[in-house]
Design a protein around this motif. Sequence first.
Motif, PDB file in Angstrom:
ATOM      1  N   ASP A   1      23.535  11.256  37.340  1.00 20.43           N
ATOM      2  CA  ASP A   1      23.586  12.696  37.096  1.00 20.43           C
ATOM      3  C   ASP A   1      22.471  13.133  36.163  1.00 20.43           C
ATOM      4  O   ASP A   1      22.044  14.286  36.169  1.00 20.43           O
ATOM      5  N   LYS A   2      22.020  12.221  35.351  1.00 16.31           N
ATOM      6  CA  LYS A   2      20.914  12.496  34.444  1.00 16.31           C
ATOM      7  C   LYS A   2      20.034  11.249  34.348  1.00 16.31           C
ATOM      8  O   LYS A   2      20.400  10.161  34.790  1.00 16.31           O
ATOM      9  N   ILE A   3      18.854  11.435  33.780  1.00 18.79           N
ATOM     10  CA  ILE A   3      17.913  10.322  33.654  1.00 18.79           C
ATOM     11  C   ILE A   3      18.270   9.496  32.423  1.00 18.79           C
ATOM     12  O   ILE A   3      18.446  10.032  31.324  1.00 18.79           O
ATOM     13  N   GLU A   4      18.379   8.199  32.621  1.00 18.07           N
ATOM     14  CA  GLU A   4      18.639   7.301  31.504  1.00 18.07           C
ATOM     15  C   GLU A   4      17.448   6.364  31.325  1.00 18.07           C
ATOM     16  O   GLU A   4      16.879   5.867  32.295  1.00 18.07           O
ATOM     17  N   GLU A   5      17.067   6.159  30.071  1.00 18.08           N
ATOM     18  CA  GLU A   5      15.994   5.224  29.745  1.00 18.08           C
ATOM     19  C   GLU A   5      16.588   3.929  29.225  1.00 18.08           C
ATOM     20  O   GLU A   5      17.481   3.942  28.374  1.00 18.08           O
ATOM     21  N   LYS A   6      16.092   2.842  29.742  1.00 16.57           N
ATOM     22  CA  LYS A   6      16.530   1.537  29.275  1.00 16.57           C
ATOM     23  C   LYS A   6      15.303   0.738  28.899  1.00 16.57           C
ATOM     24  O   LYS A   6      14.383   0.584  29.702  1.00 16.57           O
ATOM     25  N   GLU A   7      15.238   0.256  27.655  1.00 10.54           N
ATOM     26  CA  GLU A   7      14.075  -0.503  27.223  1.00 10.54           C
ATOM     27  C   GLU A   7      14.493  -1.809  26.551  1.00 10.54           C
ATOM     28  O   GLU A   7      15.523  -1.888  25.886  1.00 10.54           O
ATOM     29  N   VAL A   8      13.649  -2.817  26.799  1.00  7.11           N
ATOM     30  CA  VAL A   8      13.897  -4.146  26.256  1.00  7.11           C
ATOM     31  C   VAL A   8      12.685  -4.560  25.438  1.00  7.11           C
ATOM     32  O   VAL A   8      11.540  -4.442  25.900  1.00  7.11           O
ATOM     33  N   LEU A   9      12.887  -5.048  24.224  1.00  8.37           N
ATOM     34  CA  LEU A   9      11.797  -5.519  23.380  1.00  8.37           C
ATOM     35  C   LEU A   9      11.258  -6.830  23.947  1.00  8.37           C
ATOM     36  O   LEU A   9      11.995  -7.794  24.134  1.00  8.37           O
ATOM     37  N   ILE A  10       9.956  -6.864  24.225  1.00 10.18           N
ATOM     38  CA  ILE A  10       9.318  -8.053  24.787  1.00 10.18           C
ATOM     39  C   ILE A  10       8.563  -8.826  23.706  1.00 10.18           C
ATOM     40  O   ILE A  10       8.693 -10.041  23.578  1.00 10.18           O
ATOM     41  N   VAL A  11       7.754  -8.083  22.908  1.00 12.92           N
ATOM     42  CA  VAL A  11       6.958  -8.717  21.851  1.00 12.92           C
ATOM     43  C   VAL A  11       7.128  -7.913  20.573  1.00 12.92           C
ATOM     44  O   VAL A  11       6.943  -6.693  20.568  1.00 12.92           O
ATOM     45  N   ASP A  12       7.463  -8.592  19.510  1.00 10.42           N
ATOM     46  CA  ASP A  12       7.746  -7.924  18.240  1.00 10.42           C
ATOM     47  C   ASP A  12       6.474  -7.536  17.498  1.00 10.42           C
ATOM     48  O   ASP A  12       6.449  -6.556  16.771  1.00 10.42           O
ATOM     49  N   ASN A  13       5.414  -8.323  17.682  1.00  6.05           N
ATOM     50  CA  ASN A  13       4.158  -8.044  16.970  1.00  6.05           C
ATOM     51  C   ASN A  13       3.004  -8.216  17.948  1.00  6.05           C
ATOM     52  O   ASN A  13       2.380  -9.261  18.026  1.00  6.05           O
ATOM     53  N   PHE A  14       2.721  -7.157  18.716  1.00  9.45           N
ATOM     54  CA  PHE A  14       1.746  -7.236  19.810  1.00  9.45           C
ATOM     55  C   PHE A  14       0.312  -7.205  19.270  1.00  9.45           C
ATOM     56  O   PHE A  14       0.018  -6.518  18.286  1.00  9.45           O
ATOM     57  N   ILE A  15      -0.572  -7.956  19.938  1.00 10.14           N
ATOM     58  CA  ILE A  15      -1.989  -8.016  19.556  1.00 10.14           C
ATOM     59  C   ILE A  15      -2.787  -7.189  20.570  1.00 10.14           C
ATOM     60  O   ILE A  15      -2.802  -7.511  21.754  1.00 10.14           O
ATOM     61  N   GLU A  16      -3.415  -6.114  20.131  1.00 11.51           N
ATOM     62  CA  GLU A  16      -4.198  -5.281  21.047  1.00 11.51           C
ATOM     63  C   GLU A  16      -5.492  -6.003  21.426  1.00 11.51           C
ATOM     64  O   GLU A  16      -6.122  -6.674  20.614  1.00 11.51           O
ATOM     65  N   MET A  17      -5.894  -5.830  22.702  1.00 10.27           N
ATOM     66  CA  MET A  17      -7.064  -6.515  23.242  1.00 10.27           C
ATOM     67  C   MET A  17      -7.924  -5.531  24.025  1.00 10.27           C
ATOM     68  O   MET A  17      -7.485  -4.448  24.397  1.00 10.27           O
ATOM     69  N   GLU A  18      -9.182  -5.958  24.306  1.00  8.59           N
ATOM     70  CA  GLU A  18     -10.094  -5.104  25.062  1.00  8.59           C
ATOM     71  C   GLU A  18      -9.656  -4.995  26.517  1.00  8.59           C
ATOM     72  O   GLU A  18      -9.572  -3.928  27.088  1.00  8.59           O
ATOM     73  N   ARG A  19      -9.416  -6.138  27.164  1.00  7.86           N
ATOM     74  CA  ARG A  19      -8.915  -6.203  28.535  1.00  7.86           C
ATOM     75  C   ARG A  19      -7.775  -7.204  28.555  1.00  7.86           C
ATOM     76  O   ARG A  19      -7.827  -8.216  27.856  1.00  7.86           O
ATOM     77  N   PHE A  20      -6.763  -6.942  29.359  1.00 11.56           N
ATOM     78  CA  PHE A  20      -5.628  -7.854  29.355  1.00 11.56           C
ATOM     79  C   PHE A  20      -4.972  -7.856  30.731  1.00 11.56           C
ATOM     80  O   PHE A  20      -5.158  -6.956  31.552  1.00 11.56           O
ATOM     81  N   SER A  21      -4.167  -8.894  30.966  1.00 10.82           N
ATOM     82  CA  SER A  21      -3.441  -9.030  32.216  1.00 10.82           C
ATOM     83  C   SER A  21      -2.159  -9.809  31.950  1.00 10.82           C
ATOM     84  O   SER A  21      -2.183 -10.832  31.264  1.00 10.82           O
ATOM     85  N   PHE A  22      -1.033  -9.308  32.480  1.00 11.84           N
ATOM     86  CA  PHE A  22       0.242  -9.994  32.359  1.00 11.84           C
ATOM     87  C   PHE A  22       0.524 -10.786  33.631  1.00 11.84           C
ATOM     88  O   PHE A  22       0.156 -10.360  34.734  1.00 11.84           O
TER      89      PHE A  22
END
Length: 691
Positions: free
Chosen positions: A443-464
């Motif tokens: 009936d309404k939009i629900e958001e569900k989020e899961v913590l994957i990484v607690d302290n993420f390292i930003e990079m120039e280019r990346f791929s999962f």
Amino acid sequence: MEIRYCERCEKIFGEGKDCPVCFQSLVIKDHSFLIGKELGKYKIENFIGEGGMGAVFGGVHSTLKKPVAIKILIPSKVEESFIKRFKKEAEIMALLKHPNIVEIYDYDISSFGFPYIVMEYLEGLSLRTEILKYKKGLPLDLFKIYIKQIVSGLSFAHKKGVVHRDLKPENIFISNIGGEKIIKILDFGIAKVLFSSDESRITKTDVIIGTLQYLSPEQIMGKEITPKADQYSLALIAFEMLTGKPVREGKTFGEIVSSISTKDVELDKLEFKEIKIEIFEALKRATNKNPENRFDNLEEFEKNLIPQLDEIEEKPTTAISFKKTKRKNFKYYYLFLTILLFLFLPFFYYIYTRINFNKNEEKFSLVEKYQANVELGSYLTSNESFIIFNNLNNLYILKDGFKKEPIKISLKDGEKILCGTDNGKILILKNGKLYLKEYLFSDKIEEKEVLIVDNFIEMERFSFSKDLVHLAGLKDDCLKLYEIKDKNLKEVYSIDLKNNVLKSFMLGNNYLSYIVNNILIIYDFKNKREILNTEIDVSNFYSMDFFEEANYFAIGGWFDNVYVFDLINTQRKYTLKLPGITNSIKFIKDYPSLLISKGDKVLLWRFEEDTLLKYSEEGLNFLSSFLTPFGIISIEKRESKIYLFSYKDFSFYKKYSPSKVEIWGMDYSKKFNLLFAGSSSGFLYSIDLKK
């Protein structure tokens, strides 16, 4: 032009929501914000235009009241190398004091934080605009005036050890000074200083720099650049000035690259009006694929071009003339008609086959056209129920088969979208933490989020990896591989890239493949060992895919062959000798085969049977292909059509024409049994493949 302004720091940035210095929210402004502002001794008065990296404004010297042009660069919109190149442009132009090269007055860093160049203010029009005024080519008197001045300015630069490297009609300006037409050569931003030792640090080898429509073969292939590269570009421009028709008009990126190093420019295939054969030969020589076979310098090129033009003005002529009507020349006339008949027979046959071929074409009868009332931006991800688009700080979700307007979801403060996953979920960075977010609809939009990484390292280019267990990316001149475990990033592999060029990398669930210089390396991170280290064809573009269930890896690119490697026996197992550029390759895992889009061909290789099925049509350019329950779908760029082939025997079944402009992406919905296609016009289309 959009900029981000920090009211506390009074600095300007090109992107981001928060100031990287004080973390206060940035305010979005347009170019009018800078009107009236002072940059050192100069006041900005009006906006002239913008490009990918910055913009040009009209201004005035605050004391002398002298009009100037101010070229600015927004740093966060470009890489550090472009900022260095911007400064280098100022240094180069300061050396080049010549009437036919735009003059530079100053270079500095503004109080807002961006660099700028101050140049002479020009009134007039670009050579591109001038060419468009004459559909059949410039008058010869104008052509001679322009070409002499262009040669004069470029020759001066060459003698100073500078090669322009991005010569095109847009970078040649025709100014009106004292009632005379004066050429000014612009934009030496990617010029090569032949005697500089810093070149490799700013423009790395094997990176194509310049505008493809006017590039020389040596620039495409990453070979040594000399002044003869400018000669090649100028000859293409000269031909366009004489005929009104660009030499590479209508040719795709792949077509230019695949032919440029193997054969000379096909000038003879274009209409060449009443031009002497000597002029034609001069242009042919200047565009020879081998720099050694071109003229020694631009002055020699001009000497072989201009005198022939002078003769044309005195007595018009052509390379082949049939104006004489004496009886003794009739035999040549009949011979000419006979040759024409044989030449056009294949053309008539081609038209006949095209008429019959197009009977299988569906035009809109099976297509639903849709345009949202908002700018959807770029495709992010999808699943069987909806498609998600990303535009600035908003998500737009299309569901229920385009029956309703898109649902808008605004990102929260501090949220940044990294990428979408294969199943309609999104990876979001928030306050240094990485979350996997999905949207549920009831009936309404629900958001569900899961913590994957607690302290993420930003990079120039990346791929999962698809299973979200590993992450590869560039960090501090290193390619690093991390394992995502217990909400932390654990480094498991690293390679130092200093003094090397990382051309491409791809991450699977078990393997990391990457190309450094011309070496292909595959690392098995499950067993923690490097399983492949082999030389690969020289290229600036590679298409790769893993079939990890069968332990296969395939690679193609700007070279003829497609290679398939056995990752168990760590060796090259198959070599498919297929001429032309490979635009994309994709393993079909349910039916062990490899799908290859290669210029004017789509190929299906069933490697277990060692059979190769092919569909080709001259003049087309297939960009990518994938499998649906109804057959194989391919995107064709030249005619903006979608082709459907039978998987069983790869016979052509049907083609669709949803759009007159380029199709930029497709996705298939199993739930709706519809093919969704997007075009550069901003429309989305749904195609029912069952009908």
